[in-house]
Design a protein around this motif. Structure first.
Motif, PDB file in Angstrom:
ATOM      1  N   GLY A 172      10.984  -8.369  -0.224  1.00 35.33           N
ATOM      2  CA  GLY A 172      11.264  -7.941  -1.588  1.00 35.33           C
ATOM      3  C   GLY A 172      12.716  -8.145  -2.011  1.00 35.33           C
ATOM      4  N   GLY A 182      14.469  -5.965   0.231  1.00 37.53           N
ATOM      5  CA  GLY A 182      14.144  -6.292   1.619  1.00 37.53           C
ATOM      6  C   GLY A 182      14.859  -7.535   2.138  1.00 37.53           C
ATOM      7  N   LEU A 242       6.500   5.420 -10.804  1.00 38.83           N
ATOM      8  CA  LEU A 242       6.133   4.558  -9.666  1.00 38.83           C
ATOM      9  C   LEU A 242       5.264   5.295  -8.658  1.00 38.83           C
ATOM     10  N   VAL A 244       3.452 -10.073   1.850  1.00 37.34           N
ATOM     11  CA  VAL A 244       3.564 -11.444   1.306  1.00 37.34           C
ATOM     12  C   VAL A 244       4.809 -12.142   1.864  1.00 37.34           C
ATOM     13  N   ASP A 264       5.988  -7.450   5.794  1.00 40.62           N
ATOM     14  CA  ASP A 264       5.634  -7.385   4.367  1.00 40.62           C
ATOM     15  C   ASP A 264       4.193  -7.849   4.233  1.00 40.62           C
ATOM     16  N   ILE A 271      13.482   4.359   1.302  1.00 39.30           N
ATOM     17  CA  ILE A 271      14.136   3.838   0.093  1.00 39.30           C
ATOM     18  C   ILE A 271      13.163   3.856  -1.087  1.00 39.30           C
TER      19      ILE A 271
HETATM   20  N1  NAI Z   1      16.494   4.710  -2.883  1.00 39.32           N
HETATM   21  C1  NAI Z   1      17.166   3.981  -3.748  1.00 39.32           C
HETATM   22  O1  NAI Z   1      18.338   4.259  -4.013  1.00 39.32           O
HETATM   23  C2  NAI Z   1      16.529   2.815  -4.415  1.00 39.32           C
HETATM   24  C3  NAI Z   1      15.183   2.600  -4.317  1.00 39.32           C
HETATM   25  N2  NAI Z   1      14.595   1.510  -4.898  1.00 39.32           N
HETATM   26  C4  NAI Z   1      13.154   1.357  -4.730  1.00 39.32           C
HETATM   27  O2  NAI Z   1      12.885   0.434  -3.683  1.00 39.32           O
HETATM   28  C5  NAI Z   1      11.574  -0.118  -3.865  1.00 39.32           C
HETATM   29  C6  NAI Z   1      11.586  -1.630  -3.682  1.00 39.32           C
HETATM   30  O3  NAI Z   1      12.346  -2.237  -4.695  1.00 39.32           O
HETATM   31  P1  NAI Z   1      12.484  -3.845  -4.772  1.00 39.32           P
HETATM   32  O4  NAI Z   1      12.794  -4.401  -3.435  1.00 39.32           O
HETATM   33  O5  NAI Z   1      13.358  -4.156  -5.905  1.00 39.32           O
HETATM   34  O6  NAI Z   1      10.975  -4.251  -5.135  1.00 39.32           O
HETATM   35  P2  NAI Z   1      10.237  -5.655  -4.912  1.00 39.32           P
HETATM   36  O7  NAI Z   1       8.987  -5.626  -5.684  1.00 39.32           O
HETATM   37  O8  NAI Z   1      11.193  -6.771  -5.118  1.00 39.32           O
HETATM   38  O9  NAI Z   1       9.909  -5.633  -3.344  1.00 39.32           O
HETATM   39  C7  NAI Z   1       9.022  -4.720  -2.788  1.00 39.32           C
HETATM   40  C8  NAI Z   1       8.360  -5.383  -1.607  1.00 39.32           C
HETATM   41  O10 NAI Z   1       7.444  -4.440  -1.048  1.00 39.32           O
HETATM   42  C9  NAI Z   1       6.329  -5.190  -0.615  1.00 39.32           C
HETATM   43  N3  NAI Z   1       5.165  -4.333  -0.429  1.00 39.32           N
HETATM   44  C10 NAI Z   1       4.281  -3.878  -1.341  1.00 39.32           C
HETATM   45  N4  NAI Z   1       3.308  -3.174  -0.738  1.00 39.32           N
HETATM   46  C11 NAI Z   1       3.592  -3.175   0.582  1.00 39.32           C
HETATM   47  C12 NAI Z   1       2.978  -2.619   1.715  1.00 39.32           C
HETATM   48  N5  NAI Z   1       1.850  -1.901   1.613  1.00 39.32           N
HETATM   49  N6  NAI Z   1       3.544  -2.836   2.912  1.00 39.32           N
HETATM   50  C13 NAI Z   1       4.684  -3.554   3.023  1.00 39.32           C
HETATM   51  N7  NAI Z   1       5.326  -4.105   1.987  1.00 39.32           N
HETATM   52  C14 NAI Z   1       4.775  -3.916   0.781  1.00 39.32           C
HETATM   53  C15 NAI Z   1       6.126  -6.246  -1.687  1.00 39.32           C
HETATM   54  O11 NAI Z   1       5.319  -7.308  -1.216  1.00 39.32           O
HETATM   55  C16 NAI Z   1       7.562  -6.647  -1.963  1.00 39.32           C
HETATM   56  O12 NAI Z   1       7.955  -7.726  -1.152  1.00 39.32           O
HETATM   57  C17 NAI Z   1      11.133   0.331  -5.268  1.00 39.32           C
HETATM   58  O13 NAI Z   1      10.245   1.423  -5.146  1.00 39.32           O
HETATM   59  C18 NAI Z   1      12.437   0.778  -5.916  1.00 39.32           C
HETATM   60  O14 NAI Z   1      12.241   1.717  -6.932  1.00 39.32           O
HETATM   61  C19 NAI Z   1      15.331   0.588  -5.572  1.00 39.32           C
HETATM   62  C20 NAI Z   1      16.691   0.743  -5.689  1.00 39.32           C
HETATM   63  C21 NAI Z   1      17.384   1.897  -5.182  1.00 39.32           C
END
Ligand code: NAI
Ligand code: OAA
Length: 332
Positions: A30, A33, A109, A55, A53, A136
């Motif tokens: 992601g 990631g 979400l 994908v 992941d 996260i």
């Molecule tokens: N704690 C924090 O401070 C922050 C948290 N986040 C959160 O982090 C999360 C990810 O954000 P991004 O990387 O931008 O999203 P993204 O959509 O770019 O990446 C998420 C990844 O998770 C994968 N994924 C989905 N279902 C899955 C599963 N069952 N098993 C394994 N992988 C799976 C997807 O294939 C994708 O590659 C979001 O929920 C976002 O809100 C984002 C920024 C800051």
């Protein structure tokens, strides 16, 4: 599904690889990631790096595995590979799940990410119940209680090992306060407590190090900018997701602190959203001291001024609801 076949040559520690910890990144393809995996591959405390992941895992794994750093990289694609990805891990970092688009709250979400976090934590309970877990995936205020309930059900819950990642709030606070004070942000440390959404993000501007004072306009500007930092990025990205690069930096910084704690380094203190008795709520973000077992001590909040006390009361109300929502999701 088969383990990514291009990686079958990597079944033992590379010659010359430094001894260290085994780390898994779940959601490694992601926006967070990928750069997070890159940063963990650069961490000298990591000897084995598992990338999981649903994908695009073969490409990301092949790419990162070419970096000539010590960690051995293996990729795992899809649910049938989850257990292999997790077995033997010391630290599991979870950035899996959907990100916000403009107009959404982090709580929007919940419906999708709650189930993803549940499944991944069930795998952790089965395959690496002693691992430190860094959550996260948003909404962190609810996903950490979800993880705790999954571990309780499995009989593996150790509150010292479950940490919600709120480091980006501190990273932003240090940057924005540094800008206002004209200081290098690396020399600024702002405790940010509470949770990780809107008004639950409570920067303690009265406790900034180095000690300083702000005008009421500065306090109002800084509090609002820190609380809305995530939304600022979501709007700037205009539908293409939320913070990924600054988040990968923050997550890698926090994971490094956890690894240095596991390694036995002294005096490692970071803010994190953990099981806590700092307030009457079961989870709360505050400064914690990290050690060989994870969270070794939760530091007190310290003296709050009137503005911060009022913010704390508002934050607690919202946090309480988010925690309850997470707990109910598992026990419904
Ligand atoms: N704690 C924090 O401070 C922050 C948290 N986040 C959160 O982090 C999360 C990810 O954000 P991004 O990387 O931008 O999203 P993204 O959509 O770019 O990446 C998420 C990844 O998770 C994968 N994924 C989905 N279902 C899955 C599963 N069952 N098993 C394994 N992988 C799976 C997807 O294939 C994708 O590659 C979001 O929920 C976002 O809100 C984002 C920024 C800051
Ligand atoms: O705002 C979001 O949705 C992502 C996040 O948690 C942050 O950037 O702090």
């Amino acid at each position: 599904m088969e383990e990514v076949s291009i990686l079958r040559g990597y079944n033992c520690r590379a010659k010359g690889a430094a001894p260290g910890f085994k780390v898994a990144v779940l959601g490694a393809s992601g926006g967070i990631g990928q750069p997070l995996s890159l940063l963990m591959k650069m961490n000298p405390l990591v000897s084995v790096l598992h990338l999981y992941d649903v994908v695009n895992m073969p490409g990301v794994t092949a790419d990162i595995s070419h970096m000539n750093t010590g960690a051995v990289v293996r990729g795992f694609l899809g649910q049938p590979q989850l257990e292999n990805a997790l077995t033997g891990m010391d630290l599991v970092i979870i950035p899996a799940g959907i990100p916000r688009k403009p107009g959404m709250t982090r709580d929007d979400l919940f419906n999708i990410n709650a189930g993803i976090v549940r499944t991944l934590c069930e795998g952790i309970a089965k395959c690496c119940p002693n691992a430190i877990v860094n959550v996260i995936s948003n909404p962190v205020n609810s996903t950490v209680p979800i993880a705790a309930e999954v571990f309780k059900k499995a009989g593996t819950y150790d509150p010292k090992r479950l940490l919600g990642v709120t480091t980006l709030d501190v990273v932003r606070a240090n940057t924005f306060v540094g800008e206002v004070l004209g200081l290098d942000p690396r020399d600024v440390n702002v405790p940010v407590v509470g949770g990780h959404a809107g008004i639950t993000i409570l920067p303690l501007l009265s406790q900034v190090n180095p000690s300083c004072s702000f005008t009421s306009e500065e306090i109002s500007y800084l509090t609002s900018r820190i609380q809305n930092g995530g939304t600022e990025v979501v709007e700037a990205k205009a539908g293409a997701g939320s913070a990924t690069l600054s988040m990968a930096y923050a997550a890698a910084k926090f994971a490094d602190a956890c690894l240095r704690g596991l390694h036995g380094d002294a005096g490692i203190v970071e803010c994190s959203y953990v099981a806590s008795q700092v307030t009457e709520l079961p989870f709360f973000a505050s400064k914690v001291r990290l050690g060989r077992c994870g969270v070794e001590e939760i530091l007190p909040l310290g003296p709050l001024n009137e503005f911060e006390r009022a913010g704390l009361e508002k934050a607690k109300k919202e946090l309480s609801e988010s925690i309850q929502k997470g707990v109910s999701f598992i026990n419904k």
